[in-house]
Write a protein that holds these residues in place. Structure first.
Motif, PDB file in Angstrom:
ATOM      1  N   CYS A  33       0.812  -1.227   0.000  1.00  0.00           N
ATOM      2  CA  CYS A  33       0.000   0.000   0.000  1.00  0.00           C
ATOM      3  C   CYS A  33       0.840   1.271   0.000  1.00  0.00           C
ATOM      4  O   CYS A  33       0.322   2.363   0.275  1.00  0.00           O
ATOM      5  CB  CYS A  33      -0.953   0.002   1.189  1.00  0.00           C
ATOM      6  N   GLY A  34       2.115   1.174  -0.260  1.00  0.00           N
ATOM      7  CA  GLY A  34       2.952   2.359  -0.414  1.00  0.00           C
ATOM      8  C   GLY A  34       3.405   3.001   0.878  1.00  0.00           C
ATOM      9  O   GLY A  34       3.471   4.231   0.975  1.00  0.00           O
ATOM     10  N   LYS A  35       3.755   2.197   1.882  1.00  0.00           N
ATOM     11  CA  LYS A  35       4.152   2.769   3.166  1.00  0.00           C
ATOM     12  C   LYS A  35       5.493   3.500   3.073  1.00  0.00           C
ATOM     13  O   LYS A  35       5.674   4.532   3.722  1.00  0.00           O
ATOM     14  CB  LYS A  35       4.223   1.692   4.246  1.00  0.00           C
ATOM     15  N   THR A  36       6.441   2.984   2.279  1.00  0.00           N
ATOM     16  CA  THR A  36       7.744   3.647   2.171  1.00  0.00           C
ATOM     17  C   THR A  36       7.602   5.009   1.507  1.00  0.00           C
ATOM     18  O   THR A  36       8.229   5.987   1.921  1.00  0.00           O
ATOM     19  CB  THR A  36       8.723   2.768   1.379  1.00  0.00           C
ATOM     20  N   ARG A  37       6.758   5.076   0.497  1.00  0.00           N
ATOM     21  CA  ARG A  37       6.510   6.358  -0.166  1.00  0.00           C
ATOM     22  C   ARG A  37       5.848   7.331   0.799  1.00  0.00           C
ATOM     23  O   ARG A  37       6.162   8.529   0.825  1.00  0.00           O
ATOM     24  CB  ARG A  37       5.626   6.134  -1.380  1.00  0.00           C
ATOM     25  N   CYS A  38       4.943   6.815   1.610  1.00  0.00           N
ATOM     26  CA  CYS A  38       4.269   7.648   2.606  1.00  0.00           C
ATOM     27  C   CYS A  38       5.276   8.177   3.627  1.00  0.00           C
ATOM     28  O   CYS A  38       5.261   9.356   3.995  1.00  0.00           O
ATOM     29  CB  CYS A  38       3.184   6.829   3.295  1.00  0.00           C
ATOM     30  N   LEU A  39       6.190   7.300   4.084  1.00  0.00           N
ATOM     31  CA  LEU A  39       7.171   7.694   5.091  1.00  0.00           C
ATOM     32  C   LEU A  39       8.160   8.709   4.528  1.00  0.00           C
ATOM     33  O   LEU A  39       8.527   9.681   5.205  1.00  0.00           O
ATOM     34  CB  LEU A  39       7.913   6.449   5.593  1.00  0.00           C
ATOM     35  N   SER A  40       8.615   8.487   3.301  1.00  0.00           N
ATOM     36  CA  SER A  40       9.558   9.436   2.693  1.00  0.00           C
ATOM     37  C   SER A  40       8.894  10.798   2.493  1.00  0.00           C
ATOM     38  O   SER A  40       9.522  11.850   2.692  1.00  0.00           O
ATOM     39  CB  SER A  40      10.083   8.891   1.360  1.00  0.00           C
ATOM     40  N   SER A  41       7.609  10.798   2.120  1.00  0.00           N
ATOM     41  CA  SER A  41       6.885  12.058   1.953  1.00  0.00           C
ATOM     42  C   SER A  41       6.717  12.759   3.296  1.00  0.00           C
ATOM     43  O   SER A  41       6.820  13.993   3.383  1.00  0.00           O
ATOM     44  CB  SER A  41       5.510  11.802   1.324  1.00  0.00           C
ATOM     45  N   ARG A  42       6.463  11.993   4.330  1.00  0.00           N
ATOM     46  CA  ARG A  42       6.342  12.558   5.678  1.00  0.00           C
ATOM     47  C   ARG A  42       7.647  13.234   6.086  1.00  0.00           C
ATOM     48  O   ARG A  42       7.649  14.354   6.622  1.00  0.00           O
ATOM     49  CB  ARG A  42       5.988  11.432   6.659  1.00  0.00           C
TER      50      ARG A  42
END
Length: 686
Positions: A33-42
């Motif tokens: 579900c794109g958690k790494t992308r979410c974390l990098s954006s955060r």
């Protein structure tokens, strides 16, 4: 936030998490579900707000994951991103201890022991405090070392330092919340810590515990460490010691953002805390009360087909939970979940190898195929079939059958049967088993072979006739001379590989198997007899010695880079998290294998934390959930009615997980009474 245009590429839930202003952010992210992308954006949003990169700390649980996260944040393009502190929980604790060694009772220049070095230190302590004749613990020294190493490791993972253990034992409070430790553990643990202190060293388990103790003693040192925003990936795999470290850091005024998925929590046996994601808000009331708490669910899966996701959610929802597991696929492809039954493990291996061969022939790159299992044992016959069919494959962790020490020994003997002039093979097996040929004798034989171009048998004969050779060495040389003569004749006469191997391992021949059995428990390779049995089984599939050696050597010396389309992946379900493939085969779906036979037993946790997970059957379901969600296009679940264990066929029923996933298992013909042997017919029942 016009300068944050990258947020427009996120889905609404990811964007909500990235821009959150809460003191505690909990992102519960389903697989794919794109958690790494979410974390990098955060991390990028926090950097744009604070303008102070070194006050942001982003932790993952492996160095490679940390490097990947760093690359993603830098690629977003916010100035100063390279100065964010990326690392692991271990490296974060070590960084604090480097700045504050005296608070932790260390001298400057302290070092971290590798696992092997830690074991060496512990081994010396065990040998001193519990020698072989110690009546308090009647087991081999190697077994003692494993016992104490595992117990001390588990205690440290759960934040139980030597002082804590002493207090627990004194107050007898260790009872219901910890697995009982051996009475000697405290004494060994204490002396081990004293020895490491004298060496000015720590092991990996010490890092979080020592850092927490120092922080509690001197809270101002935490403020000086300057962590204003802490982000932690794979939060569901956090153990108690790491949780204590995070707690101390956020108490100094840091915000906390955690990302993870309780349904991917697979390491309770290492102290990880199941259901941690769900419990996180209640663990940090000082954050939620002051700065608020946001809980965001990521449910849009970008990896797997909808049929695969529905099966994965079905097994996940069999565990107790407060929220139903749902994953919505965004791929157009529905995905296939296929169940196959096989009469035996050999037919399973041949059938899987055939199907993988067909996939590759149809244009599927080998790197897009994975063979997974609950344990390595159930992958053995797949590997044997892959070796015979020359299917390029790689093991996670380097567990290839051909690369094992036992296999290398037997291969050296086989090479000498084909090429009796091979000096390097002779030196490998000269004392395996021991024959009374010491290093001096071996060097003399090797030197004579090099100088004269002689075979091993000829060099041994020369040594026997040489002056000044001890009677013990002569006896050993005569014995080996006869053995090498037998091997050379077998190689010349075209004796089948299996017969040569039987001579090598039997007491009537070289006696390698008995020698190996005599070493069991003395070496690290405790499954050596099992490896030997597997290697012997592999040789039964190929009669010609030269062809067998060619096949084995090409497999053992494979260069991963020589395959532009990669190699088929083989590994356990525990090791596959974070990876993905188009086609996944999950083998070993038998009732006595997956779930583990011990899974239904009550598990006392090594933690003061109430896990709410009393049975490891929950973790077994999570393992299958993770395995299913590794696949993009297709998953095959393989059940084998008979599987050989330690050379004997064991009959098993299908895994109960088939029923929990609402999948039908194809029927097989009944086993004839008195005949439990599996068939070599590779055709499965569909």
């Amino acid at each position: 936030m016009s300068h944050l245009g990258f947020l427009d590429t996120l889905d609404p839930e990811q964007k909500s998490a990235a821009v959150s202003s809460a003191g505690l952010l909990v992102v519960i992210a389903g697989a794919g579900c794109g958690k790494t992308r979410c974390l990098s954006s955060r991390a990028a949003v926090l950097l744009s707000r604070t303008k102070c990169a070194d006050s942001i700390v982003a932790c993952t649980f492996t160095r490679s994951a940390s490097d990947s996260l760093k690359r993603q944040v830098i690629e977003i393009g916010i100035p100063g991103a390279e100065n964010i502190r990326f690392g692991t929980i271990h490296s974060l604790a070590a960084s604090y201890l480097r700045k504050n060694p005296t608070l932790a009772g260390l001298k400057r220049g302290w070092t971290i022991l590798s696992e092997d070095e830690s074991k060496d230190v512990l081994k010396s302590v065990v040998n001193d405090m519990s020698p072989e004749d110690d009546d308090r613990l009647k087991m081999s020294q190697s077994s003692k070392l494993r016992l104490f190493f595992n117990e001390i490791t588990r205690l440290k993972e759960n934040g139980v330092g030597i002082h804590d253990l002493g207090q627990c034992l004194k107050s007898q409070s260790i009872g219901p919340n910890y697995v009982s430790v051996h009475p000697l553990t405290f004494e060994i643990y204490r002396e081990y810590e004293i020895t490491k202190l004298r060496l000015n060293s720590l092991d990996f388990g010490d890092l979080a515990i020592r850092a927490v103790r120092a922080m509690v003693k001197n809270p101002s040192s935490v403020s000086a460490f300057n962590v204003k925003h802490l982000l932690v990936d794979e939060w569901q795999d956090t153990n108690r010691a790491q949780l204590d470290l995070v707690d101390q850091l956020v108490r100094s005024g840091s915000s906390l953002s955690v990302v993870g998925d309780d349904d991917q929590s697979l390491y309770a046996f290492r102290g990880a805390l199941p259901n941690l994601m769900e419990n996180t808000p209640s663990l940090f009331p000082f954050l939620t009360d002051v700065a608020g708490c946001d809980v965001v669910y990521l449910r849009r899966n970008r990896r797997s087909g909808s049929n695969i996701l529905s099966t994965a959610c079905c097994i996940a929802n069999k565990n107790p939970r407060s929220h139903l597991k749902t994953l919505t696929g965004v791929r157009e492809q529905q995905g296939d979940v296929d169940v196959r039954s096989y009469a035996g493990d050999r037919s399973e291996g041949l059938s899987v190898a055939y199907d993988v061969e067909q996939l590759i022939a149809s244009g599927v790159p080998p790197r897009e195929i994975a063979i997974l299992s609950r344990n390595r044992i159930t992958l053995k016959n797949i590997e044997k079939a892959f070796l015979l069919k020359s299917i390029p494959h790689k093991w996670r962790g380097g567990f290839s059958l051909i690369r094992r020490s036992v296999s290398t020994d037997i291969m050296s003997y086989l090479k000498l049967a084909l090429n009796p002039y091979l000096d390097i093979a002779f030196k490998r097996i000269a004392s395996r088993p021991a024959r009374g040929l010491g290093p001096t004798a071996v060097m003399a034989i090797s030197g004579y072979m090099a100088d004269t171009g002689s075979s091993v048998q000829e060099a041994l004969a020369h040594l026997i006739e040489s002056e000044g050779v001890s009677s013990r060495t002569q006896t050993g040389a005569r014995k080996m001379c006869l053995q090498m003569g037998w091997l050379e004749n077998a190689g010349l006469s075209g004796t089948p590989v299996r017969e040569i191997v039987e001579y090598i391992i039997s007491d009537e021949g070289i006696g390698y198997k008995s020698w190996l059995a005599s070493k069991k428990g003395k070496d690290d390779d405790d499954d050596s007899l099992s490896v030997l049995a597997d290697f012997c089984d592999l040789t039964s599939m190929q009669e010609d010695l030269a062809e067998f050696l060619t096949m084995a050597e090409l497999s053992a010396s494979v260069d991963y880079n020589s395959y532009p389309d990669g190699m088929v992946y083989m590994g356990t379900l525990h090791g596959c998290k974070g990876l993905e493939w188009d086609y996944v085969f999950i083998t070993g779906m038998e009732a006595n294998n997956f779930p583990s036979p011990t899974a239904s037993r009550f598990q006392k946790r090594w933690s003061r934390f109430n896990t709410g997970d009393p049975s490891s059957i929950f973790e077994e379901r999570r393992l299958l959930h993770v395995g299913l969600t590794r696949a993009r296009k297709s998953v095959r679940l393989c059940y084998t009615r008979t599987r050989r264990a330690y050379g004997r066929p064991v009959v098993s029923n299908p895994s109960p997980f088939f029923g929990e996933c609402e999948l039908l298992v194809p029927s097989l013909p009944p086993i004839e009474k008195g005949n439990k042997r599996d068939t070599d017919n590779p055709s499965p029942t569909h």
